[in-house]
Write a protein that holds these residues in place. Structure first.
Motif, PDB file in Angstrom:
ATOM      1  N   ALA B  45       1.131  14.163  -2.504  1.00 18.74           N
ATOM      2  CA  ALA B  45       1.592  12.825  -2.087  1.00 18.74           C
ATOM      3  C   ALA B  45       3.023  12.891  -1.580  1.00 18.74           C
ATOM      4  O   ALA B  45       3.384  12.276  -0.572  1.00 18.74           O
ATOM      5  CB  ALA B  45       1.486  11.856  -3.260  1.00 18.74           C
ATOM      6  N   ASN B  67       2.870   1.969  -3.713  1.00 16.80           N
ATOM      7  CA  ASN B  67       2.533   3.333  -3.282  1.00 16.80           C
ATOM      8  C   ASN B  67       1.105   3.721  -3.642  1.00 16.80           C
ATOM      9  O   ASN B  67       0.408   4.360  -2.861  1.00 16.80           O
ATOM     10  CB  ASN B  67       3.505   4.343  -3.908  1.00 16.80           C
ATOM     11  CG  ASN B  67       4.833   4.382  -3.167  1.00 16.80           C
ATOM     12  OD1 ASN B  67       4.906   3.978  -2.013  1.00 16.80           O
ATOM     13  ND2 ASN B  67       5.874   4.843  -3.826  1.00 16.80           N
ATOM     14  N   ARG B  68       0.700   3.338  -4.851  1.00 22.94           N
ATOM     15  CA  ARG B  68      -0.658   3.703  -5.280  1.00 22.94           C
ATOM     16  C   ARG B  68      -1.685   3.120  -4.315  1.00 22.94           C
ATOM     17  O   ARG B  68      -2.630   3.794  -3.911  1.00 22.94           O
ATOM     18  CB  ARG B  68      -0.904   3.185  -6.700  1.00 22.94           C
ATOM     19  CG  ARG B  68      -2.245   3.608  -7.266  1.00 22.94           C
ATOM     20  CD  ARG B  68      -2.537   2.803  -8.504  1.00 22.94           C
ATOM     21  NE  ARG B  68      -1.822   3.303  -9.664  1.00 22.94           N
ATOM     22  CZ  ARG B  68      -2.387   4.069 -10.594  1.00 22.94           C
ATOM     23  NH1 ARG B  68      -3.648   4.406 -10.501  1.00 22.94           N
ATOM     24  NH2 ARG B  68      -1.700   4.488 -11.633  1.00 22.94           N
ATOM     25  N   PHE B  71      -1.303   4.756  -0.647  1.00 23.50           N
ATOM     26  CA  PHE B  71      -1.773   6.139  -0.530  1.00 23.50           C
ATOM     27  C   PHE B  71      -3.207   6.301  -1.022  1.00 23.50           C
ATOM     28  O   PHE B  71      -3.649   7.412  -1.276  1.00 23.50           O
ATOM     29  CB  PHE B  71      -0.841   7.080  -1.309  1.00 23.50           C
ATOM     30  CG  PHE B  71       0.419   7.401  -0.562  1.00 23.50           C
ATOM     31  CD1 PHE B  71       1.421   6.447  -0.412  1.00 23.50           C
ATOM     32  CD2 PHE B  71       0.608   8.644   0.018  1.00 23.50           C
ATOM     33  CE1 PHE B  71       2.580   6.722   0.289  1.00 23.50           C
ATOM     34  CE2 PHE B  71       1.770   8.929   0.722  1.00 23.50           C
ATOM     35  CZ  PHE B  71       2.753   7.971   0.862  1.00 23.50           C
TER      36      PHE B  71
END
Lengths: 327, 100
Positions: B45, B67-68, B71
């Motif tokens: 990541a 972000n989770r 991505f």
């Protein structure tokens, strides 16, 4: 004396050390229990492969006298810890809330106190016959200077065993623990790192902090499985420890940890100890230089995971004794 | 246009992360990238975020709580890149109008 540099000793010497109470006249009932345990658990001093009990087997052994008194002792240890720990934490917190000009220097002092405390704790556990481990008798040696320890994680006391055995040791602490108000001053003061909080990019922060610690001369301990190992198996390794070693250009020291019979794993709780005295061993393998993998953390992970998995899961595995040059 | 960005991202994932056994066309647009899907890890990541910044000029903040979600898959990454590029374009336009 730096325990990280104590030469390895045979397992036989380990069994007769550190128990001066046992020879005192009028030894306490606890001491007699400990001796009974030592006789009953003679195999612990001469470890042979012992099958880890399943939770079902542990339940069947509930009426075994050995397990009963170990449960009583474990309960006593937990009770003493519960009563005493707040005083220790309060002292640490008071000290660590004072401003400092050099957090690394204070971190090393905190780590030295914690190392001695964990060493004492393991001495007491050994004397009580609850867990056989002597941090003065590691198999293998840690190198000088900074390095990253990667190890399997079969039981909770393996982390305290490593803390008792290695100087200047930082660890990555689970974020939920790290953020607890009563623990934070201690883990921050000891220069430990906060683990990821579920954000995919948390690794950036962990890697950056890990490299900074290594550059400051600390050692770093990481369990690449991210949690305690399941019985008879290892979880897939994560890459952060290897990436940190590659970026900091320091060696990785693999450590094979065995606890037989297993105790304080995810499946065998603290207050359900096995009938036989558990024996905890740490086998320190030769350091692995990231340069040998072209500083590729993925390749390094695969090689070390394969080796650790093979050794940790092999019930009959014997680790070669330390070489003559002390490595 | 949408397909192009998603295809570019798939190629970027394979190139930046040096996935030797994966072809860009093997990556499904809505498939999770991490753990159970493509099997990427947190260091991947990190490398992917750097590659996206280099190629598309979209910076990822390590503290961003989204972000989770961003991505999660190629589709969510594409949406994140489009939003970032639009934000960058608006900022550049504002800076130009101020200068003018």
């Amino acid at each position: 004396m730096n325990p990280a540099n104590v030469p390895a000793q045979s397992g036989g010497a380990l069994a007769s050390r550190g128990r001066p109470w046992a020879t005192l006249p009028g030894a306490t009932a606890l001491g007699r229990l400990a001796r009974m345990s030592n006789e009953a658990g003679h195999r612990a001093a001469h470890p042979e492969p012992v099958a880890d009990p399943s939770p079902g087997e542990a339940r069947h052994r509930w009426r075994n006298p050995g397990q009963l008194w170990r449960t009583a002792l474990a309960t006593c240890v937990v009770a003493v810890y519960t009563v005493m720990a707040p005083f220790g934490y309060a002292l640490f917190m008071a000290w660590l809330m004072l401003p400092t000009r050099d957090p690394n220097r204070r971190g090393r002092r905190v780590q030295a106190i914690v190392r001695r405390a964990f060493g004492l704790m393991h001495d007491v556990l050994r004397w009580c016959g609850l867990l056989e481990f002597d941090h003065r008798s590691l198999r293998g040696r840690f190198p000088d200077g900074p390095f990253v320890i990667v190890a399997n994680h079969p039981t909770l006391p393996d982390s305290s065993a490593l803390f008792a055995s290695v100087t200047d040791l930082c660890a990555v602490v689970r974020a939920d623990l790290y953020r607890k108000a009563w623990l934070r001053p201690l883990v921050e003061g000891a220069r430990h790192l906060e683990g990821g909080r579920g954000n995919p990019l948390d690794a950036a922060r962990v890697v950056e902090a890990g490299v900074a610690r290594l550059n400051d001369g600390f050692r770093l301990m990481m369990f690449p499985e991210g949690s305690r190992s399941p019985p008879g198996d290892l979880r897939p390794f994560r890459r952060s420890a290897f990436e940190i070693a590659c970026r900091a250009r320091v060696p990785v020291v693999p450590v094979v940890i065995r606890c037989r019979p297993v105790w304080i794993s995810k499946e065998v709780p603290l207050l359900r100890p096995p009938a036989q005295r558990p024996v905890l061993t740490l086998d320190v393998l030769d350091p692995v230089d990231p340069a040998d993998f072209g500083y590729d953390s993925r390749g390094m992970l695969q090689a070390i995971e394969r080796r650790l998995r093979g050794l940790a899961l092999d019930q009959d595995a014997s680790i070669a004794p330390p070489r003559a040059d002390g490595r | 246009m949408q397909d192009t960005l998603e295809t570019e991202l798939k190629q970027l994932i394979v190139d930046a992360l040096m996935l030797e056994d994966v072809n860009p066309e093997d990556i499904k647009t809505d498939e999770p990238l991490f753990v159970e899907g493509l099997g990427l890890d947190s260091i991947d990541a990190l490398e992917l975020a750097m590659a996206i910044h280099k190629k598309f000029g979209v910076r990822t903040s390590a503290d961003d709580e989204n972000n989770r979600q961003n991505f999660h898959s190629v589709a969510s990454l594409a949406a994140f890149v489009r939003a970032g590029q639009a934000k960058n374009a608006a900022a550049a336009e504002a800076a130009a109008s101020e200068a003018g």
